[in-house]
Structure formats: C-alpha cells, structure tokens
Write a protein that holds these residues in place. Structure first.
Motif, PDB file in Angstrom:
ATOM      1  N   ALA A   1       0.732  -1.176   0.048  1.00 30.79           N
ATOM      2  CA  ALA A   1      -0.094   0.021  -0.087  1.00 30.79           C
ATOM      3  C   ALA A   1       0.850   1.208   0.023  1.00 30.79           C
ATOM      4  O   ALA A   1       0.093   2.280  -0.215  1.00 30.79           O
ATOM      5  CB  ALA A   1      -1.001   0.051   1.181  1.00 30.79           C
ATOM      6  N   ILE A   2       2.166   1.003   0.126  1.00 28.08           N
ATOM      7  CA  ILE A   2       2.883   2.192   0.482  1.00 28.08           C
ATOM      8  C   ILE A   2       3.557   2.801  -1.034  1.00 28.08           C
ATOM      9  O   ILE A   2       4.179   1.701  -1.875  1.00 28.08           O
ATOM     10  CB  ILE A   2       4.176   1.903   1.408  1.00 28.08           C
ATOM     11  CG1 ILE A   2       3.556   1.813   2.580  1.00 28.08           C
ATOM     12  CG2 ILE A   2       5.169   3.193   1.430  1.00 28.08           C
ATOM     13  CD1 ILE A   2       4.649   1.413   3.590  1.00 28.08           C
ATOM     14  N   SER A   3       3.708   3.945  -1.417  1.00 32.27           N
ATOM     15  CA  SER A   3       4.050   4.461  -2.493  1.00 32.27           C
ATOM     16  C   SER A   3       5.443   4.195  -2.668  1.00 32.27           C
ATOM     17  O   SER A   3       6.390   3.933  -1.626  1.00 32.27           O
ATOM     18  CB  SER A   3       3.927   5.911  -2.755  1.00 32.27           C
ATOM     19  OG  SER A   3       4.347   6.638  -1.979  1.00 32.27           O
TER      20      SER A   3
ATOM     21  N   ASP B   1      10.300   5.441  -9.933  1.00 33.76           N
ATOM     22  CA  ASP B   1      10.230   6.196  -8.732  1.00 33.76           C
ATOM     23  C   ASP B   1      11.292   5.941  -7.900  1.00 33.76           C
ATOM     24  O   ASP B   1      11.874   6.775  -7.144  1.00 33.76           O
ATOM     25  CB  ASP B   1       8.947   6.039  -7.880  1.00 33.76           C
ATOM     26  CG  ASP B   1       7.793   6.036  -8.776  1.00 33.76           C
ATOM     27  OD1 ASP B   1       7.964   5.383  -9.984  1.00 33.76           O
ATOM     28  OD2 ASP B   1       6.580   6.202  -8.616  1.00 33.76           O
TER      29      ASP B   1
ATOM     30  N   PHE C   1      -7.786  -0.828  -5.806  1.00 35.04           N
ATOM     31  CA  PHE C   1      -6.520  -0.983  -6.593  1.00 35.04           C
ATOM     32  C   PHE C   1      -6.083   0.595  -7.316  1.00 35.04           C
ATOM     33  O   PHE C   1      -5.081   0.969  -7.001  1.00 35.04           O
ATOM     34  CB  PHE C   1      -6.503  -1.774  -7.838  1.00 35.04           C
ATOM     35  CG  PHE C   1      -6.258  -3.252  -7.710  1.00 35.04           C
ATOM     36  CD1 PHE C   1      -4.772  -3.497  -7.166  1.00 35.04           C
ATOM     37  CD2 PHE C   1      -7.141  -4.358  -7.528  1.00 35.04           C
ATOM     38  CE1 PHE C   1      -4.368  -4.565  -6.730  1.00 35.04           C
ATOM     39  CE2 PHE C   1      -6.622  -5.518  -7.015  1.00 35.04           C
ATOM     40  CZ  PHE C   1      -5.211  -5.745  -6.781  1.00 35.04           C
TER      41      PHE C   1
ATOM     42  N   LEU D   1      -5.383   3.185  -4.632  1.00 40.95           N
ATOM     43  CA  LEU D   1      -3.868   3.174  -4.255  1.00 40.95           C
ATOM     44  C   LEU D   1      -2.955   3.580  -5.308  1.00 40.95           C
ATOM     45  O   LEU D   1      -2.020   4.280  -5.041  1.00 40.95           O
ATOM     46  CB  LEU D   1      -3.625   1.762  -3.846  1.00 40.95           C
ATOM     47  CG  LEU D   1      -4.191   1.121  -2.617  1.00 40.95           C
ATOM     48  CD1 LEU D   1      -4.077  -0.365  -2.266  1.00 40.95           C
ATOM     49  CD2 LEU D   1      -4.019   2.118  -1.274  1.00 40.95           C
TER      50      LEU D   1
ATOM     51  N   ASN E   1      -0.477   6.949  -5.023  1.00 36.73           N
ATOM     52  CA  ASN E   1       0.946   6.460  -4.791  1.00 36.73           C
ATOM     53  C   ASN E   1       1.591   7.140  -6.268  1.00 36.73           C
ATOM     54  O   ASN E   1       2.675   6.905  -6.063  1.00 36.73           O
ATOM     55  CB  ASN E   1       1.210   5.087  -4.478  1.00 36.73           C
ATOM     56  CG  ASN E   1       0.746   4.767  -3.099  1.00 36.73           C
ATOM     57  OD1 ASN E   1       0.571   5.825  -2.409  1.00 36.73           O
ATOM     58  ND2 ASN E   1       0.502   3.590  -2.929  1.00 36.73           N
ATOM     59  N   ASP E   2       0.993   7.282  -7.232  1.00 38.33           N
ATOM     60  CA  ASP E   2       1.718   7.633  -8.403  1.00 38.33           C
ATOM     61  C   ASP E   2       2.421   8.771  -8.360  1.00 38.33           C
ATOM     62  O   ASP E   2       2.077   9.779  -8.001  1.00 38.33           O
ATOM     63  CB  ASP E   2       0.520   7.623  -9.752  1.00 38.33           C
ATOM     64  CG  ASP E   2       1.064   8.440 -10.790  1.00 38.33           C
ATOM     65  OD1 ASP E   2       1.895   7.863 -11.541  1.00 38.33           O
ATOM     66  OD2 ASP E   2       0.860   9.629 -10.736  1.00 38.33           O
TER      67      ASP E   2
ATOM     68  N   ILE F   1       1.619   8.310   3.076  1.00 39.75           N
ATOM     69  CA  ILE F   1       1.534   6.886   3.311  1.00 39.75           C
ATOM     70  C   ILE F   1       0.118   6.385   4.121  1.00 39.75           C
ATOM     71  O   ILE F   1      -0.200   5.295   4.312  1.00 39.75           O
ATOM     72  CB  ILE F   1       2.734   5.909   3.475  1.00 39.75           C
ATOM     73  CG1 ILE F   1       3.128   5.983   4.795  1.00 39.75           C
ATOM     74  CG2 ILE F   1       3.475   6.022   2.686  1.00 39.75           C
ATOM     75  CD1 ILE F   1       4.415   5.341   5.196  1.00 39.75           C
TER      76      ILE F   1
ATOM     77  N   PRO G   1      -3.261   5.346   2.587  1.00 40.03           N
ATOM     78  CA  PRO G   1      -3.121   4.145   1.589  1.00 40.03           C
ATOM     79  C   PRO G   1      -3.346   2.965   2.489  1.00 40.03           C
ATOM     80  O   PRO G   1      -3.750   1.843   2.492  1.00 40.03           O
ATOM     81  CB  PRO G   1      -1.906   4.288   1.066  1.00 40.03           C
ATOM     82  CG  PRO G   1      -1.716   5.596   0.481  1.00 40.03           C
ATOM     83  CD  PRO G   1      -2.115   6.405   1.739  1.00 40.03           C
ATOM     84  N   LEU G   2      -2.731   3.246   4.125  1.00 43.14           N
ATOM     85  CA  LEU G   2      -2.444   2.239   4.825  1.00 43.14           C
ATOM     86  C   LEU G   2      -3.926   1.930   5.615  1.00 43.14           C
ATOM     87  O   LEU G   2      -4.296   0.958   5.845  1.00 43.14           O
ATOM     88  CB  LEU G   2      -1.533   2.708   5.977  1.00 43.14           C
ATOM     89  CG  LEU G   2       0.134   2.406   5.418  1.00 43.14           C
ATOM     90  CD1 LEU G   2       0.979   2.639   6.808  1.00 43.14           C
ATOM     91  CD2 LEU G   2       0.360   0.781   5.045  1.00 43.14           C
TER      92      LEU G   2
ATOM     93  N   PHE H   1      -5.707   0.128   2.848  1.00 49.81           N
ATOM     94  CA  PHE H   1      -5.199  -1.325   3.004  1.00 49.81           C
ATOM     95  C   PHE H   1      -5.710  -2.077   3.918  1.00 49.81           C
ATOM     96  O   PHE H   1      -6.377  -3.149   3.756  1.00 49.81           O
ATOM     97  CB  PHE H   1      -3.752  -1.203   3.049  1.00 49.81           C
ATOM     98  CG  PHE H   1      -3.130  -2.548   2.999  1.00 49.81           C
ATOM     99  CD1 PHE H   1      -2.871  -3.323   2.090  1.00 49.81           C
ATOM    100  CD2 PHE H   1      -2.742  -3.013   4.300  1.00 49.81           C
ATOM    101  CE1 PHE H   1      -2.341  -4.422   2.081  1.00 49.81           C
ATOM    102  CE2 PHE H   1      -2.122  -4.079   4.496  1.00 49.81           C
ATOM    103  CZ  PHE H   1      -1.865  -5.067   3.492  1.00 49.81           C
TER     104      PHE H   1
ATOM    105  N   LEU I   1      -8.972  -6.271  -1.442  1.00 50.60           N
ATOM    106  CA  LEU I   1      -7.876  -6.226  -2.002  1.00 50.60           C
ATOM    107  C   LEU I   1      -7.426  -7.632  -2.700  1.00 50.60           C
ATOM    108  O   LEU I   1      -6.849  -7.961  -3.552  1.00 50.60           O
ATOM    109  CB  LEU I   1      -6.871  -5.447  -1.352  1.00 50.60           C
ATOM    110  CG  LEU I   1      -5.551  -5.146  -1.991  1.00 50.60           C
ATOM    111  CD1 LEU I   1      -5.943  -4.011  -2.978  1.00 50.60           C
ATOM    112  CD2 LEU I   1      -4.632  -4.531  -0.745  1.00 50.60           C
TER     113      LEU I   1
END
Lengths: 334, 379
Positions: free
Chosen positions: A152-154, A275, B304, B307, B311-312, B355, B358-359, B362, B369
């Motif tokens: 889940a972490i970027s 990245d 999906f 996230l 995160n991109d 983060i 997202p955590l 998650f 997921l």
C-alpha cells in the motif's frame, strides 16, 4: 476555480455523463431505431442486439485506443524521427544509434537486466517462504497482513523509509541508519555510504522493490498452496517424505503455473521501475535504469527522439510477456 | 495436512521464529519512519530511532543565559534553568564552543569582568555579576546532557500547515485527493459496461477484444507520456487536473475491464437468462442484476485504482503542473528529499502523511484487495 469544487463537478459530469450516455443510447436504440413492435419486431430485436454491445463498449474502446494503443504507435513513430526546427523529419534508426552510443544507456540496460533477475527471484522466493510458513501457524493471518502492508506504500514513500535505513553519519557520531549501526556493531571499520558504492547500491535499491512485492507474491502463492489436493501431500507423508521433500517435490511442482504468473507480473513492475531510482539516487553512482533514463531524456534533456527510442526498448522487453499473456487468455476463451 | 511434520515441537518453534523474523524485517522499516516522525530533529540526528525510548546523552545546541536580574548582597544575579521540561541531567558543560565540556555540574566558573556562572546537574544556573548586565550580551552555555525520551506532535503541525518545498504538505494532501477520487470513480462505470458486453453479449470480434485488453494490460505507460502530453496540448487541455483524470482513466481501464469481466463471467447464467425471458432489457439486466452482484469486484478495482493513483509519481509529474495548487504528495516528497534531504523530522513526517491514507485503506479493505489480486492473476 477551487480544485476540490472542480473535482466534484468532474465526478458529477463524468459519472452523470456516462450514465446518461448509456441510458440514452439504449433508449434511442430500443425505441427509435429498432422498436421491438410492429411488423418487423423480430428483425428489429435481432438488429438492436447486434448493435448494443458496441454501445456498451464504445467509451471504453475510445479511451483504450486514445490512451494506450495510439501512444504505442506514436512513440514508435517519434523514435524514427528527429526534431527539425519544430517539424519532424524522418531519421531512420539515427535515434537508436545515438542512444546506443551512450554509456549511460548500456549502464541502464545492465542494471535493468540485474533488476530483472534479482527482484522477481527474491520476491517470489520470500513470498513462497512466507506463504508456506504462515499457513502453518495460528497468527499466520496477522503475519500475512503485516508482510503484505508495504504494497500500500508508494514507491516514493518506500524510498524515504529505506533512505533512513541506509543513512550514514560521519565516523565517530552515533549512526541513525540501522544498516550502518548493525554494520559497525558487527565489527565493520567505518560507516558506509551504501547508495554510493557501485553495483552494491543497485542491490540496495532492489531491496526496496523486493520489500514491496514479496507480499503480493505471498498472497497469490498462499492461495495456490491451499488449493493443492491434500491427497498428494498425505500420500507423500505415508511414503516417508520429509517436510522439505514435500515442499519442493510435491507442492512447488503443483503450483508452478502460479509461480510463473507471479514472476511475470513482478517482471513487468520491474521494467517500469522509476520512482525508487529517481527518489533515492536519480541514476547517479551507476544506478541508472531504463525508465529513469527515458525520463531524463524526455524531461531534462528534451531529446524526444532518444527518449522514445528508450521507451521502445522497454516495450520490446515487455512484448514477450504480452504475447504469452494474450495466448494464455485466448486458450482460456476456447 | 502438515500436521505430521508440524507436530515436532522443534520444527514448530522454528516456524514461529522464522515467521517472527520475516515479519520483523517487513515491519521495522516502516516502524522506524513512524517513530522518527514523532521525535525532535535534534534527537533524530543524534541517535537511532531504535533508541528513542531510552534516555540519550547528547551535546545540546548552545543556550544563552536569560532571565530577570535581581540585586542581592551587592551583586546582580540571574537565575534560570537550561531545560523547559524536567528530567534532563547535565553531565559536562562549558561556556565556549572550543571547550564545550570543560566543567562538571556544580562548578562555579569565573567568566572574567566580575561575572561567575554556576550550572547544576538539573540544569539550573546562577549568573552572578558585580555590575549590572543589563544591555550586554549574556554568556552562552554549551551543555552535554542526558535527556529523557521526548515525543512531539510539532513535526506534524509544522509539515501540514507551513510551506516547506514551496507548499505545505497539507495542500499537497488536498491536491492528491483531488487527483485520486475522480480518477477512481470514472473508470469504474465505463469499465463495468464494457466488461458486461465482453462477458455476456454475443458479437463477432469478442474474443479478439478480450485478447486486446489482456495485451494492453502490460503496455508500459512510459510510452504514453510524450504522445499524450502532445495530444492534450493540441486539444487545449494542457497540464492540469482534467488531463490527469483522463490519463488515469485510460491507464486504469485494462485492469478494470479484465477484473470485472472475469468476475461477471462467473455469475450464474440462470439469473441472466431468466431475466431475459421475463422481458428485461439488457440495460435493466445490467443495472438491476449485474452491477449489484459485482460489488466485490467493483470494490477490488476501486481499491487498486485508488492506491495506484494516490501513490503515483510519474503520471503526476508529466500531466500535472508543478504549481502549489497542483503538486501531489509524492512529488512534494521527492522535492523535499532534494531540498531538505538531511531534515529527517520533516521527511519522515511528510512521508508518513503521504502513506497514512493508503495504509488505512489497505487495512480496512484488505479482504477486497486480496480477492482482486487473486482474480487478476490466478487462473
């Protein structure tokens, strides 16, 4: 306009537009073009059913064509042309030749190949190990959750996390990076700048991706391990096989297909890795990889020709997996 | 099935230990960052995060003597303490940067010009002068002290609300939300209709289209950057939110169609046939039956995509502008790594802010997921 408001409007317009399109187009098809009544009702229903799938598919097809199919063709075209004062002029393989003359490109290729071997192998191995071990203990699900978490972490967030691990302070000071602290504790002579030692630094970058991807491998392999028929394992136990033999001779061969799927999925991720390298070393100290090389060419050197050529190299490396996936999918459809 | 092998106690212990080791390896990096984000910059820079709970001996930044001057017994006295909070212990101190550890606590030191200074172990100091020190620069104290563990929320306040790399992380957080939510919602609907057509409608070319979607699944989006940016510029979209929403929609569609089609194919044929016989139109079947039944697959994809867009970095770098009102968390973090690379309290806190969402997603939606992952890769 406030971006949040803009976002809200976009969601409304986007979703509303989609719903409206699907609803209206179906209405027009059923009521106006081919109404299911009158003397030709039967023929009209057949015709409407021939057209309807394309109504359903239309927005998706347009988006796929514009955002994925067209760029592949356009990048191929760009890689064969050079910039001639605003216009594009055919250059043959000139861009590729210029790219191949650059040591940085070959460094990227070498590193990418190393990444391609190390990351899928280690991620799958760790994933398989974690899957096998966690399936046998009471708190296995909790353990799985925690190992899966980095997914889940970027990549950028992970880079910060690992940069702290690799941090080095001058000799004599307390180390704040755990790797150097352990290294000195284990008898190392002086703190090391881990990210600046060629070859090894690439491995330290790969550790970040392995850390992220192992959980993915674990989840999928764990499901595959559970699907193995128990009789095969029981028979092996009766025949006196030890746990290691059961694992490597009975279980692993039965999940080989899944291992291949996991391996190829991670391979694709590796080919696109960008990245991590950008955030941690930006390709310095011989850590360059293709995706970051390409980004450099596009957005720092503004050399679209060579950048496109590099993108085509990534595409070429992905193509075998693409073909293999498509063939598998077709076999399943039949 | 592993019962026979697992019954050996030694082996069971080995398994427990190995899993514990693996979990530790996988959790410790994040934990380190998390702990660091609550420590002061000084503490992070002078001791490892794993020692955050213990007392630490470190040389403090110089502290200038200050306080109310009182006349007592013919001398001018200033009393005060080096520390705001109790609990710290001075082990050595000095009054010049060349000899920061010249004196022991309790010593009374002659500073010249009639001034004497005493610093006690608990940080209390007494400056005595024969003439008034009003208007003069008071001496500085260089102390080596053992400080108790300190945890603070200041880092978060600092990072969220004050501009560091041109903008505050709080602003970047909002920008990221602005990117991620429409980019998650819009592809779902488009993909759902397409997936239904590919799963349950008969038409020529269906197999070919499915194969094409599978093929597009692995096309690297690196190829799309320049041609699409060019296209956006020509269409007048340029760099901005609309562009990135469209781009994320396009890039997310293959996975969305693939996941949803695989799921919809598995829905029971009877339900759909019955509805058709009862005279339901395809549109009704889709909205009344297929969509509600496909909820798990829709949720999987939504997670999906969320996230991924959150995160991109690459797509945001290319399709969004770099202005304060557009930079996202990942881009902000990369900038901070460049400009504030040594300030771990800022880096760690910003990274954790980025983060955190997202955590949460998650851990609260792990079930979907995992289901999505399995549907997407195991056949």
């Amino acid at each position: 306009m406030n971006p949040a408001l803009q976002a809200l409007i976009t969601i409304t317009v986007g979703v509303g537009g989609c719903v409206g399109y699907f609803w209206l187009s179906n209405l027009v098809l059923d009521r106006v073009l081919f109404p299911a009544r009158g003397p030709q009702a039967g023929r009209n229903i057949t015709r409407a059913n021939m057209i309807r799938p394309w109504l359903f598919l239309f927005p998706a097809l347009v988006a796929l064509a514009v955002y994925l199919a067209y760029p592949v063709v356009a990048t191929a075209w760009l890689s064969l042309h050079r910039d001639a004062g605003g216009a594009r002029e055919f250059a043959g393989l000139d861009n590729y030749a210029r790219m191949m003359a650059e040591p940085k490109f070959w460094e990227s290729m070498r590193n990418n190949l190393l990444w391609l071997v190390v990351v899928p192998a280690l991620s799958t191995a760790f994933g398989l190990l974690a899957a096998q071990l966690t399936d046998r203990i009471g708190w296995g699900n909790l353990a799985k959750s925690l190992i899966f978490m980095p997914m889940a972490i970027s990549f950028v967030g992970a880079s910060v996390i690992w940069k702290l691990i690799y941090d080095a302070r001058p000799a004599g000071q307390d180390q704040i990076g755990i790797l150097n602290a352990l290294y000195l504790w284990a008898g190392g002579d002086a703190p090391q700048q881990w990210l600046q030692i060629p070859f090894w630094n690439s491995l330290f970058l790969m550790a970040v991706l392995v850390w992220i991807q192992a959980g993915f491998a674990m989840v999928i392999l764990s499901a595959a391990l559970r699907a193995i028929p128990e009789e095969t394992v029981e028979a092996a136990i009766l025949d006196g096989a030890n746990p290691l033999q059961i694992f490597f001779r009975i279980k692993v061969p039965q999940i080989r297909g899944t291992i291949v799927v996991v391996w190829t999925t991670i391979t694709i991720t590796v080919l696109k890795v960008f990245d991590i390298v950008l955030a941690m070393t930006n390709g310095q100290w011989e850590t360059q990889v293709l995706a970051n090389y390409m980004y450099d060419k596009f957005f720092r050197a503004f050399d679209v020709g060579v950048g496109s050529a590099a993108a085509m190299v990534i595409m070429a490396l992905v193509t075998p997996i693409l073909v293999w996936n498509v063939r598998n999918a077709r076999r399943e459809m039949q | 099935m592993d019962g026979i092998a697992g019954r050996k106690p030694a082996l069971t212990w080995a398994v427990h230990l190995s899993v514990a080791l693996l979990v530790a390896l996988w959790v410790l990096p994040t934990l380190g960052l998390f702990v660091s984000s609550f420590r002061t910059g000084d503490q992070i820079a002078t001791s490892g995060w794993w020692r955050a709970l213990g007392a630490q001996e470190q040389q403090l930044n110089p502290i200038r003597v200050k306080g109310q001057e009182v006349a007592r017994d013919g001398a001018f006295v200033i009393e005060g303490t080096l520390f705001d909070a109790p609990g710290a212990t001075v082990s050595r101190w000095g009054t010049s940067s060349r000899e920061p550890a010249a004196h022991a606590p309790g010593d009374t030191v002659d500073l010249g010009e009639g001034q004497t200074l005493r610093v006690d172990a608990d940080g209390a100091y007494v400056l005595t002068a024969t003439a008034s020190t009003a208007g003069t620069r008071l001496p500085r104290v260089f102390a080596t002290a053992t400080t108790p563990p300190q945890f603070t929320l200041d880092n978060y306040a600092n990072v969220l609300f004050s501009p560091l790399a041109g903008q505050s992380v709080g602003q970047a957080f909002l920008n990221t939300l602005t990117v991620a939510i429409p980019a998650t919602v819009i592809p779902i609907l488009i993909a759902a209709f397409a997936a239904y057509a590919l799963a349950w409608m008969e038409f020529p070319g269906r197999a070919l289209l499915v194969a094409a979607v599978v093929g597009l699944l692995v096309v690297p989006l690196q190829l799309a950057l320049i041609p699409l940016l060019d296209l956006h510029n020509r269409l007048g979209i340029g760099k901005g939110y609309l562009g990135i929403w469209l781009a994320h929609t396009g890039f997310g569609l293959p996975l969305a169609i693939y996941l949803l089609r695989n799921y919809m194919v598995g829905l029971p044929r009877d339900i759909i046939e019955c509805a058709r016989v009862d005279g339901a139109t395809e549109f009704q079947i889709f909205t009344r039956i297929i969509l509600p039944l496909s909820f798990p697959a829709l949720a999987s994809f939504a997670i999906f995509q969320f996230l991924w867009t959150w995160n991109d970095l690459l797509v945001a770098l290319v399709f969004l502008g770099t202005g304060n009102d557009q930079q996202v968390l990942t881009g902000n973090l990369v900038n901070l790594m460049g400009s504030r690379g040594g300030d771990w309290e800022i880096l760690a806190t910003s990274a954790f802010v980025s983060i955190f969402v997202p955590l949460v997603v998650f851990f609260s939606m792990q079930r979907f997921l995992v289901r999505g992952l399995l549907a997407g890769s195991v056949k």
